[in-house]
Scaffold this motif. Structure first.
Motif, PDB file in Angstrom:
ATOM      1  N   GLY A 115      -4.575   8.862   4.421  1.00 12.88           N
ATOM      2  CA  GLY A 115      -3.334   9.560   4.080  1.00 12.88           C
ATOM      3  C   GLY A 115      -2.128   8.659   3.943  1.00 12.88           C
ATOM      4  O   GLY A 115      -1.007   9.139   3.746  1.00 12.88           O
ATOM      5  N   HIS A 143     -10.870   0.288   3.585  1.00  7.66           N
ATOM      6  CA  HIS A 143     -10.609   0.672   4.971  1.00  7.66           C
ATOM      7  C   HIS A 143     -11.030  -0.405   5.946  1.00  7.66           C
ATOM      8  O   HIS A 143     -10.606  -0.409   7.090  1.00  7.66           O
ATOM      9  N   LEU A 145       4.894  11.306  -0.426  1.00 10.34           N
ATOM     10  CA  LEU A 145       3.575  10.704  -0.184  1.00 10.34           C
ATOM     11  C   LEU A 145       3.689   9.187  -0.223  1.00 10.34           C
ATOM     12  O   LEU A 145       2.884   8.473   0.376  1.00 10.34           O
ATOM     13  N   GLY A 160      -1.279   6.757   1.547  1.00  8.38           N
ATOM     14  CA  GLY A 160      -0.718   6.709   0.193  1.00  8.38           C
ATOM     15  C   GLY A 160      -1.377   5.671  -0.697  1.00  8.38           C
ATOM     16  O   GLY A 160      -0.888   5.396  -1.805  1.00  8.38           O
ATOM     17  N   LYS A 161      -2.506   5.110  -0.256  1.00  9.65           N
ATOM     18  CA  LYS A 161      -3.174   4.044  -1.008  1.00  9.65           C
ATOM     19  C   LYS A 161      -3.665   4.535  -2.376  1.00  9.65           C
ATOM     20  O   LYS A 161      -3.423   3.894  -3.394  1.00  9.65           O
ATOM     21  N   THR A 192      -2.692   7.154  -3.943  1.00 11.17           N
ATOM     22  CA  THR A 192      -1.521   7.564  -4.721  1.00 11.17           C
ATOM     23  C   THR A 192      -0.930   6.340  -5.417  1.00 11.17           C
ATOM     24  O   THR A 192      -0.597   6.392  -6.613  1.00 11.17           O
TER      25      THR A 192
HETATM   26  N1  LIG Z   1      -0.787  17.165  -4.600  1.00 11.55           N
HETATM   27  C1  LIG Z   1      -0.516  16.916  -3.314  1.00 11.55           C
HETATM   28  N2  LIG Z   1       0.295  17.727  -2.593  1.00 11.55           N
HETATM   29  C2  LIG Z   1       0.574  17.464  -1.310  1.00 11.55           C
HETATM   30  N3  LIG Z   1       0.078  16.403  -0.640  1.00 11.55           N
HETATM   31  C3  LIG Z   1      -0.745  15.573  -1.301  1.00 11.55           C
HETATM   32  C4  LIG Z   1      -1.081  15.776  -2.667  1.00 11.55           C
HETATM   33  N4  LIG Z   1      -1.909  14.765  -3.045  1.00 11.55           N
HETATM   34  C5  LIG Z   1      -2.069  13.987  -1.956  1.00 11.55           C
HETATM   35  N5  LIG Z   1      -1.374  14.467  -0.916  1.00 11.55           N
HETATM   36  C6  LIG Z   1      -1.249  13.865   0.431  1.00 11.55           C
HETATM   37  O1  LIG Z   1      -0.676  12.590   0.262  1.00 11.55           O
HETATM   38  C7  LIG Z   1      -1.085  11.712   1.288  1.00 11.55           C
HETATM   39  C8  LIG Z   1      -1.522  10.395   0.698  1.00 11.55           C
HETATM   40  O2  LIG Z   1      -2.738  10.595   0.004  1.00 11.55           O
HETATM   41  P1  LIG Z   1      -3.610   9.398  -0.549  1.00 11.55           P
HETATM   42  O3  LIG Z   1      -4.819   9.991  -1.181  1.00 11.55           O
HETATM   43  O4  LIG Z   1      -2.775   8.513  -1.381  1.00 11.55           O
HETATM   44  O5  LIG Z   1      -3.965   8.648   0.802  1.00 11.55           O
HETATM   45  P2  LIG Z   1      -4.965   7.425   1.044  1.00 11.55           P
HETATM   46  O6  LIG Z   1      -4.175   6.345   1.711  1.00 11.55           O
HETATM   47  O7  LIG Z   1      -5.684   7.074  -0.204  1.00 11.55           O
HETATM   48  O8  LIG Z   1      -5.961   8.035   2.130  1.00 11.55           O
HETATM   49  P3  LIG Z   1      -7.563   7.838   2.331  1.00 11.55           P
HETATM   50  O9  LIG Z   1      -7.690   6.575   3.117  1.00 11.55           O
HETATM   51  O10 LIG Z   1      -7.959   9.009   3.157  1.00 11.55           O
HETATM   52  O11 LIG Z   1      -8.212   7.769   1.000  1.00 11.55           O
HETATM   53  C9  LIG Z   1      -2.164  12.463   2.064  1.00 11.55           C
HETATM   54  O12 LIG Z   1      -1.600  12.947   3.253  1.00 11.55           O
HETATM   55  C10 LIG Z   1      -2.539  13.618   1.146  1.00 11.55           C
HETATM   56  O13 LIG Z   1      -2.947  14.738   1.873  1.00 11.55           O
END
Ligand SMILES: Nc1ncnc2c1ncn2[C@@H]1O[C@H](COP(=O)(O)OP(=O)(O)OP(=O)(O)O)[C@@H](O)[C@H]1O
Ligand SMILES: [Mg+2]
Length: 272
Positions: free
Chosen positions: A52, A215, A31, A54-55, A57
């Motif tokens: 998605g 965003h 991720l 990874g922000k 995360t």
């Molecule tokens: N426990 C998990 N198992 C598998 N994939 C996961 C898990 N948790 C998150 N993901 C995936 O990891 C990726 C990154 O997720 P994240 O929430 O960090 O994205 P983001 O940049 O915050 O997106 P957004 O702008 O939609 O909030 C996404 O594709 C999400 O589906």
């Protein structure tokens, strides 16, 4: 004798946050991979990137809520794994749009704010000092929702809730503020008011470090001088904002040709 928890050292002039070679692997996918972020005292960072990317995360790792699969995390001078993360958390303020769903809708706005002291989702009445109650009301007022203090959280609009949650984040006077899309769902006026609040926060010595995920470039407050662009779990660019929020980098991140403009500390992007 009770054993005192090991306290993280004072930060001094060292980095507020150091994420080095961070990778987060879930279900066979990375991720986040090879992510580095160093936040020095006084720096205000914005993180942008597609859904998605990874922000969230990354913020969860920085908030010590998620242990990375690989890499090192130092928060406020303390290496995670060597120091009990629970001693650090009160010094880190995390706010996110999804947090709103976790509160009992019957709580008053002011009570949601004071729950920050213990990190609980419901108030423990006898443990809240009058000082916290007064500070909660002051923060709600500063964020333009002072008149909603007695209203129950469930009756507030999305934008009103976001501001109550930001007040909650600020209550313990954290050294680091991590804000995940705090302007999500806000109308134009509420967004501008939040941008003003964050711009004001950015000028203060405390919080020493701020990381804001958004965003929309329009939501970047003046005074945020550093930026990171994430896409597909990888850092495409990071550093001084003028060099990072450029056409080529954002076009690569989103997969469409974009034109980025920065003027008077505010930013916009549209299709080229
Ligand atoms: N426990 C998990 N198992 C598998 N994939 C996961 C898990 N948790 C998150 N993901 C995936 O990891 C990726 C990154 O997720 P994240 O929430 O960090 O994205 P983001 O940049 O915050 O997106 P957004 O702008 O939609 O909030 C996404 O594709 C999400 O589906
Ligand atoms: Mg997210």
């Amino acid at each position: 004798m009770p054993v005192e928890p090991v306290l993280a050292p004072a930060t001094g002039s060292g980095p507020i946050l150091e994420l080095a070679g961070i990778g987060v692997r879930r279900g066979g996918a990375w991720l986040l991979a090879e992510a580095n972020l160093v936040v020095m005292p006084g720096e205000r960072w914005v993180v942008v990137g597609p859904n998605g990317a990874g922000k969230s995360t990354l913020l969860a790792v920085a908030a010590t809520n998620l242990s990375p699969t690989v890499g090192h995390v130092r928060v406020l001078g303390a290496e995670l794994g060597r120091v009990d993360a629970r001693t650090l958390r009160p010094r880190i303020g995390l706010t996110s749009a999804t947090l709103a769903e976790r509160f009992d809708p019957r709580l008053r706005a002011r009570d949601v704010v004071v729950t920050a002291r213990t990190g609980a989702l419901a108030p423990w009445w006898d443990t809240y000092a009058e000082r916290d109650q007064a500070r909660a009301l002051e923060l709600l007022r500063q964020l333009g929702v002072g008149d909603l203090a007695e209203r129950t959280f469930g009756t507030l609009s999305t934008g009103e809730r976001q501001r109550v949650l930001l007040a909650r984040t600020l209550l313990p006077d954290p050294e680091v503020v991590l804000a995940d899309e705090p302007a999500a769902g806000l109308d134009l006026r509420a967004r501008e008011e939040l941008v003003d609040s964050l711009a004001g926060l950015a000028t203060r010595p405390r919080p020493a470090g701020i990381v804001l995920v958004t965003h929309h470039l329009e939501e970047i407050p003046p005074g945020f001088g550093q930026a990171m662009v994430l896409a597909g779990g990888r850092v495409l660019a990071a550093g001084p904002i003028d060099g990072v929020l450029v056409d080529a980098t954002l076009s690569a991140a989103y997969g469409i040709a974009l034109r980025v403009e920065g003027r008077d500390g505010r930013w916009t992007a549209r299709r080229a």
